[in-house]
Design an enzyme around this catalytic site. Sequence first.
Site, PDB file in Angstrom:
ATOM      1  N   CYS A   1       0.821  -1.216   0.000  1.00  0.00           N
ATOM      2  CA  CYS A   1       0.000   0.000   0.000  1.00  0.00           C
ATOM      3  C   CYS A   1       0.853   1.262   0.000  1.00  0.00           C
ATOM      4  CB  CYS A   1      -0.941   0.002   1.208  1.00  0.00           C
ATOM      5  SG  CYS A   1      -1.938   1.488   1.303  1.00  0.00           S
TER       6      CYS A   1
ATOM      7  N   CYS B   1      -1.676   1.666  -3.024  1.00  0.00           N
ATOM      8  CA  CYS B   1      -2.686   2.711  -2.811  1.00  0.00           C
ATOM      9  C   CYS B   1      -2.124   4.128  -2.751  1.00  0.00           C
ATOM     10  CB  CYS B   1      -3.431   2.484  -1.491  1.00  0.00           C
ATOM     11  SG  CYS B   1      -3.466   0.812  -0.898  1.00  0.00           S
TER      12      CYS B   1
ATOM     13  N   LYS C   1      -0.171   5.397  -5.926  1.00  0.00           N
ATOM     14  CA  LYS C   1      -1.201   5.414  -6.988  1.00  0.00           C
ATOM     15  C   LYS C   1      -2.109   6.636  -6.851  1.00  0.00           C
ATOM     16  CE  LYS C   1      -4.945   4.074  -6.221  1.00  0.00           C
ATOM     17  NZ  LYS C   1      -5.404   2.704  -6.057  1.00  0.00           N
TER      18      LYS C   1
ATOM     19  N   TYR D   1      -9.273  -3.681 -10.894  1.00  0.00           N
ATOM     20  CA  TYR D   1      -8.977  -2.389 -10.270  1.00  0.00           C
ATOM     21  C   TYR D   1      -7.700  -1.747 -10.848  1.00  0.00           C
ATOM     22  CZ  TYR D   1     -11.635  -3.275  -5.834  1.00  0.00           C
ATOM     23  OH  TYR D   1     -12.568  -3.487  -4.861  1.00  0.00           O
TER      24      TYR D   1
ATOM     25  N   GLU E   1      -7.454   1.654 -13.079  1.00  0.00           N
ATOM     26  CA  GLU E   1      -6.913   2.871 -12.464  1.00  0.00           C
ATOM     27  C   GLU E   1      -5.717   3.415 -13.251  1.00  0.00           C
ATOM     28  OE1 GLU E   1      -8.301   2.238  -7.825  1.00  0.00           O
ATOM     29  OE2 GLU E   1      -6.256   1.692  -8.348  1.00  0.00           O
TER      30      GLU E   1
ATOM     31  N   HIS F   1     -27.524  20.947   0.718  1.00  0.00           N
ATOM     32  CA  HIS F   1     -27.594  21.535  -0.606  1.00  0.00           C
ATOM     33  C   HIS F   1     -26.602  22.676  -0.761  1.00  0.00           C
ATOM     34  CE1 HIS F   1     -29.558  22.420  -4.371  1.00  0.00           C
ATOM     35  NE2 HIS F   1     -29.658  23.694  -4.033  1.00  0.00           N
TER      36      HIS F   1
ATOM     37  N   GLU G   1     -26.489  14.795  -1.871  1.00  0.00           N
ATOM     38  CA  GLU G   1     -27.893  14.966  -1.473  1.00  0.00           C
ATOM     39  C   GLU G   1     -28.828  14.096  -2.311  1.00  0.00           C
ATOM     40  OE1 GLU G   1     -29.839  18.805  -2.427  1.00  0.00           O
ATOM     41  OE2 GLU G   1     -28.033  19.297  -3.557  1.00  0.00           O
TER      42      GLU G   1
HETATM   43  P1  NDP Z   1      -8.360  -8.067 -10.069  1.00  0.00           P
HETATM   44  O1  NDP Z   1      -8.573  -9.374  -9.465  1.00  0.00           O
HETATM   45  O2  NDP Z   1      -9.163  -6.893  -9.648  1.00  0.00           O
HETATM   46  O3  NDP Z   1      -8.547  -8.193 -11.648  1.00  0.00           O
HETATM   47  C1  NDP Z   1      -7.801  -9.116 -12.393  1.00  0.00           C
HETATM   48  C2  NDP Z   1      -8.122  -8.908 -13.861  1.00  0.00           C
HETATM   49  O4  NDP Z   1      -7.257  -9.739 -14.620  1.00  0.00           O
HETATM   50  C3  NDP Z   1      -9.543  -9.299 -14.219  1.00  0.00           C
HETATM   51  O5  NDP Z   1     -10.014  -8.399 -15.179  1.00  0.00           O
HETATM   52  C4  NDP Z   1      -9.374 -10.688 -14.811  1.00  0.00           C
HETATM   53  O6  NDP Z   1     -10.298 -10.970 -15.825  1.00  0.00           O
HETATM   54  C5  NDP Z   1      -8.008 -10.575 -15.455  1.00  0.00           C
HETATM   55  N1  NDP Z   1      -7.335 -11.870 -15.566  1.00  0.00           N
HETATM   56  C6  NDP Z   1      -7.108 -12.758 -14.575  1.00  0.00           C
HETATM   57  N2  NDP Z   1      -6.422 -13.811 -15.051  1.00  0.00           N
HETATM   58  C7  NDP Z   1      -6.218 -13.577 -16.363  1.00  0.00           C
HETATM   59  C8  NDP Z   1      -5.573 -14.308 -17.412  1.00  0.00           C
HETATM   60  N3  NDP Z   1      -5.024 -15.507 -17.192  1.00  0.00           N
HETATM   61  N4  NDP Z   1      -5.553 -13.766 -18.644  1.00  0.00           N
HETATM   62  C9  NDP Z   1      -6.126 -12.577 -18.864  1.00  0.00           C
HETATM   63  N5  NDP Z   1      -6.752 -11.831 -17.931  1.00  0.00           N
HETATM   64  C10 NDP Z   1      -6.788 -12.336 -16.693  1.00  0.00           C
HETATM   65  O7  NDP Z   1      -6.803  -7.805  -9.924  1.00  0.00           O
HETATM   66  P2  NDP Z   1      -5.913  -6.506  -9.950  1.00  0.00           P
HETATM   67  O8  NDP Z   1      -4.575  -6.986 -10.348  1.00  0.00           O
HETATM   68  O9  NDP Z   1      -6.524  -5.409 -10.742  1.00  0.00           O
HETATM   69  O10 NDP Z   1      -5.919  -6.041  -8.433  1.00  0.00           O
HETATM   70  C11 NDP Z   1      -5.513  -6.957  -7.416  1.00  0.00           C
HETATM   71  C12 NDP Z   1      -6.178  -6.636  -6.102  1.00  0.00           C
HETATM   72  O11 NDP Z   1      -5.625  -5.444  -5.587  1.00  0.00           O
HETATM   73  C13 NDP Z   1      -7.666  -6.373  -6.201  1.00  0.00           C
HETATM   74  O12 NDP Z   1      -8.415  -7.538  -6.048  1.00  0.00           O
HETATM   75  C14 NDP Z   1      -7.916  -5.396  -5.096  1.00  0.00           C
HETATM   76  O13 NDP Z   1      -8.285  -6.113  -3.958  1.00  0.00           O
HETATM   77  C15 NDP Z   1      -6.598  -4.724  -4.872  1.00  0.00           C
HETATM   78  N6  NDP Z   1      -6.637  -3.336  -5.350  1.00  0.00           N
HETATM   79  C16 NDP Z   1      -7.544  -2.470  -4.828  1.00  0.00           C
HETATM   80  C17 NDP Z   1      -7.596  -1.174  -5.266  1.00  0.00           C
HETATM   81  C18 NDP Z   1      -8.598  -0.239  -4.699  1.00  0.00           C
HETATM   82  O14 NDP Z   1      -9.211  -0.554  -3.705  1.00  0.00           O
HETATM   83  N7  NDP Z   1      -8.836   0.924  -5.302  1.00  0.00           N
HETATM   84  C19 NDP Z   1      -6.689  -0.668  -6.280  1.00  0.00           C
HETATM   85  C20 NDP Z   1      -5.801  -1.670  -6.774  1.00  0.00           C
HETATM   86  C21 NDP Z   1      -5.789  -2.940  -6.308  1.00  0.00           C
HETATM   87  P3  NDP Z   1     -11.787 -11.514 -15.501  1.00  0.00           P
HETATM   88  O15 NDP Z   1     -12.588 -10.334 -15.119  1.00  0.00           O
HETATM   89  O16 NDP Z   1     -12.208 -12.118 -16.796  1.00  0.00           O
HETATM   90  O17 NDP Z   1     -11.630 -12.525 -14.410  1.00  0.00           O
END
Ligand code: NDP
Length: 471
Positions: free
Chosen positions: A43, A48, A51, A180, A184, A438, A443
Amino acid sequence: MAEYDVDLFVIGAGSGGVRAARVAGNYGASVMVAEESRIGGTCVIRGCVPKKLLVYASRFREDFEDAAGYGWTVPPASFDWPTLIAHKDKEIARLSAAYRAAVEGAGGTIVEERAVIEGPHSVRLPKSGRTVRARHILVAVGAAPVLEPDIPGRQHAMSSDDVFDLGIFPKRLLVVGGGYIAVEFASLFARLGAEVTHVARSGNILRGFDEDLREGLRDALRQAGIQFSFKLLPTRIEKTAGGLSVTLSDERAMTFDRVLIATGRRPNTAGLGLEQVGVEMDVDGAIKVNAYSRTSVNSIHAVGDVTNRVNLTPVAIREAHAFADTVFGGKMIAVDHVNVPSAVFATPEIGTVGLSEERARESRTVVDIYKTTFRPMKATLSGRNERTMMKLVVDGTTDKILGVHILGHDAAEIAQAVAIAVKMGATKADFDATMALHPTAGEELVTMQKRTARYERAVVGEGAIPAPVSS
Ligand code: NDP
């Protein structure tokens, strides 16, 4: 000789590990913390915090443009990536030092090297050749990016960890993944001026989020210039004189300065000695724990992303605090993982808490939807073409608010405050009884009178798809 060298040995000085060390130390426990990378964890060092600083930077472009509508004349603005990264590094160094001070201030000791578990009460520090006997061990090592799919040339791509140290701003960026992190970074780089192409294997971004949020954000990001292609992935990356040549699964070839792969994260449990001492893990390598974060070995606990429960910093911190309270404070405290608010720091931003409309319709008999989209007040004089969306998902039987979903300015800030009401079990009537403030965007949450839709689950057995019965 004492039976143990320390009461608590923490592996990993991220948000979870540091909180546990500090609270346990304040209870009088002797604590040692091992960290092989920088103090602060994902983080603070590569997640976080840096970022969000980059997200702030990305939003100035629109602010400069919008100022004209409010009477300001702004000279042509220019952006310098190395300046941003240098300032970010300074702030991260300050926070890392504050994390160190938090541990040491509570009487803890930090050892900056890798630690490996040798037994239920034994941790080895291979670099310094020491073995430490600990009454309790806490594993708080987080997770690391997974770069999928495994294609030729994948080594030329970067993970989100690498973005924060880029020396040169990537003018042409390919982002792979729909979660996510992908969303982002695609958003912030596009708004900093990069040409961003975004590909994902699914049909849309942010699987699992409310459909209105997914569609609304995708459309707004498209309007900001991001080129989306869904059900598409790279199949090869080659380094050429002109940049990274990427072949896509539809046979197209495109050239980029950088490729960011953000396809999820995996618990950092490999090589930690967990299997040898009998700590159970799931197929993804996540440590299995009970409600008090205890593993299958009584003296070993785990918190945060390494347990793959709800992978968010405040959750890891809460789990760590509860662990220390339970083990050292004599209070049995389990963390409630229901109705955890979350945000996606794209521009526009998502703030959300509770069930999506889709999840509610799967699990509740009657679901009422209240939804509004409107032009935010600031856009009237700036002339910017933008919309804010707010949605309440209500249990039609009990009137309880099941979910609140916001897309627009300050969505995360609003979601944090409204999450208190949702957590307390507020009803739609409670929202209606709350006086509006307001003029604000928030709101709208307490002035939505007209139901947009009602869905009733047909009582023909589990899995029946509810149909709209009125709107
Ligand atoms: P996520 O789990 O959010 O998303 C992973 C993405 O990768 C999905 O779109 C998934 O597709 C895709 N994917 C997974 N495996 C493959 C593959 N083999 N080939 C192609 N695409 C694939 O992971 P992130 O890396 O974005 O983030 C990790 C974690 O970090 C999050 O779960 C979150 O908890 C945390 N995080 C939180 C943030 C916040 O609160 N603002 C900001 C950044 C991270 P599909 O949808 O098809 O499964």
